[in-house]
Design a protein around this motif. Sequence first.
Motif, PDB file in Angstrom:
ATOM      1  N   SER A 172     -47.008  10.677  -1.517  1.00 12.82           N
ATOM      2  CA  SER A 172     -48.250   9.994  -1.147  1.00 12.82           C
ATOM      3  C   SER A 172     -48.160   9.392   0.245  1.00 12.82           C
ATOM      4  CB  SER A 172     -48.569   8.910  -2.185  1.00 12.82           C
ATOM      5  OG  SER A 172     -48.796   9.483  -3.454  1.00 12.82           O
ATOM      6  N   ALA A 173     -46.987   8.825   0.591  1.00 12.69           N
ATOM      7  CA  ALA A 173     -46.803   8.237   1.918  1.00 12.69           C
ATOM      8  C   ALA A 173     -46.877   9.298   3.008  1.00 12.69           C
ATOM      9  CB  ALA A 173     -45.472   7.503   1.990  1.00 12.69           C
ATOM     10  N   ARG A 202     -58.086   4.301  -2.259  1.00  5.48           N
ATOM     11  CA  ARG A 202     -57.493   5.310  -3.132  1.00  5.48           C
ATOM     12  C   ARG A 202     -58.496   5.752  -4.199  1.00  5.48           C
ATOM     13  NH1 ARG A 202     -51.437   3.496  -3.959  1.00  5.48           N
ATOM     14  NH2 ARG A 202     -51.801   4.465  -5.976  1.00  5.48           N
ATOM     15  N   VAL A 321     -48.896   3.225   5.660  1.00  6.48           N
ATOM     16  CA  VAL A 321     -48.082   3.371   4.448  1.00  6.48           C
ATOM     17  C   VAL A 321     -48.001   2.035   3.708  1.00  6.48           C
ATOM     18  CG1 VAL A 321     -45.754   3.850   3.598  1.00  6.48           C
ATOM     19  CG2 VAL A 321     -46.795   5.364   5.293  1.00  6.48           C
ATOM     20  N   THR A 322     -47.875   0.951   4.452  1.00  2.00           N
ATOM     21  CA  THR A 322     -47.874  -0.380   3.833  1.00  2.00           C
ATOM     22  C   THR A 322     -49.203  -0.648   3.131  1.00  2.00           C
ATOM     23  OG1 THR A 322     -46.321  -1.226   5.491  1.00  2.00           O
ATOM     24  CG2 THR A 322     -47.600  -2.852   4.252  1.00  2.00           C
ATOM     25  N   ARG A 325     -49.391   1.275  -0.137  1.00  2.00           N
ATOM     26  CA  ARG A 325     -48.540   0.756  -1.211  1.00  2.00           C
ATOM     27  C   ARG A 325     -48.974  -0.621  -1.704  1.00  2.00           C
ATOM     28  NH1 ARG A 325     -42.842   2.569   1.675  1.00  2.00           N
ATOM     29  NH2 ARG A 325     -42.862   4.735   0.953  1.00  2.00           N
ATOM     30  N   GLU A 326     -49.420  -1.461  -0.779  1.00  3.48           N
ATOM     31  CA  GLU A 326     -49.687  -2.855  -1.133  1.00  3.48           C
ATOM     32  C   GLU A 326     -51.167  -3.192  -1.220  1.00  3.48           C
ATOM     33  OE1 GLU A 326     -47.526  -5.304   1.605  1.00  3.48           O
ATOM     34  OE2 GLU A 326     -45.601  -4.333   1.157  1.00  3.48           O
TER      35      GLU A 326
END
Length: 342
Positions: A172-173, A202, A321-322, A325-326
């Motif tokens: 995903s990244a 997302r 990417v951060t 994820r967050e």
Amino acid sequence: MAERAPHAPLGVAVIGAGRMGADHVRRIDRVISGARVTAVVDVDAERAKAVAARVDGCTAYTDPVAAMAAADVDAALVASPGPAHEAALLAAFERDLPVLCEKPLTPDAASALRVLEAEQALGHRRVQVGFMRRYDPEYARLEALLRTGQLGRPLMLHNRHRNVASPPFFTSAMLISDSVAHEADATRWLLGQEITAVTVLRPAPSANAPDALQDPQFVVFETDGGALSDVEIFVNCGFGYQVQAEAVCERGTARIGDGHALVTNTAGHWGGTIAQDWTERFEEAYDREVQAWVDAARRGGTTGPSAWDGYAAAAVCEAGVTALREGGRVAVELVEKPALYR
């Protein structure tokens, strides 16, 4: 760097003999002018030998440093995996060799900054980063149109980036770091602005996406000029490879990538074809990119996307990417732009 006769072809070491590197070997050997492949490097010795055997007078190596030290090497084209780029670039700097480095410059902002600082220590540019979209005729026309100002100030940039299917190793990244990296550079280049923040939304994953792969994603860039740039990244669309962009400005819009160069009408149907991968869609861009690099290197200079552009894209992707994820909006952190790249 050995002394080269003024009219002699540029001797190029191609570092990395995978799909991209092998295609560049073919391109330099058969398509462009002013250069020849004198060395092919790969950690897989047999693969290096197989690719080198396609070119007369070309030597296979497993060590990039040894290849760049060879008397018949005047420049390096780095097409190895991203984690190996920093070492190859620093070795090229030690010999003051011009380098065309495929994206990413390096996989993260910290290592890209080290490359940036090492190039500054030389006192002149040596790196051209492989953001080939800048050499695509459609992208070049869009950039030239926006520069005229006739459409007014750009307000938004809409981007679509679709692949037939993702490689089995894709994460995903990597949708951000390996794919949206191109839109990060295109946004900065087309708008002439730096990206200051990234948000990643997302949607529900496609049923065609492998398990655990967040595909598609919707990425939003904010810029220091007040513009917004969004990216639909969809790497398992199933039907073709599409890269499109539309600039929305104060007095008009401009769109590229529709792929309507040939439209057929037959048997009650109309339509055309859709490219199936990047080698088909951007073949001319790659040819123009490598030719521009060779021409500049033969003059003793460097052109095209700089190490700063590679560093900025790495920082944007790191923030992306951060955000993936967050969640939320993540600011992009850049050092002050050095004078060498202004």
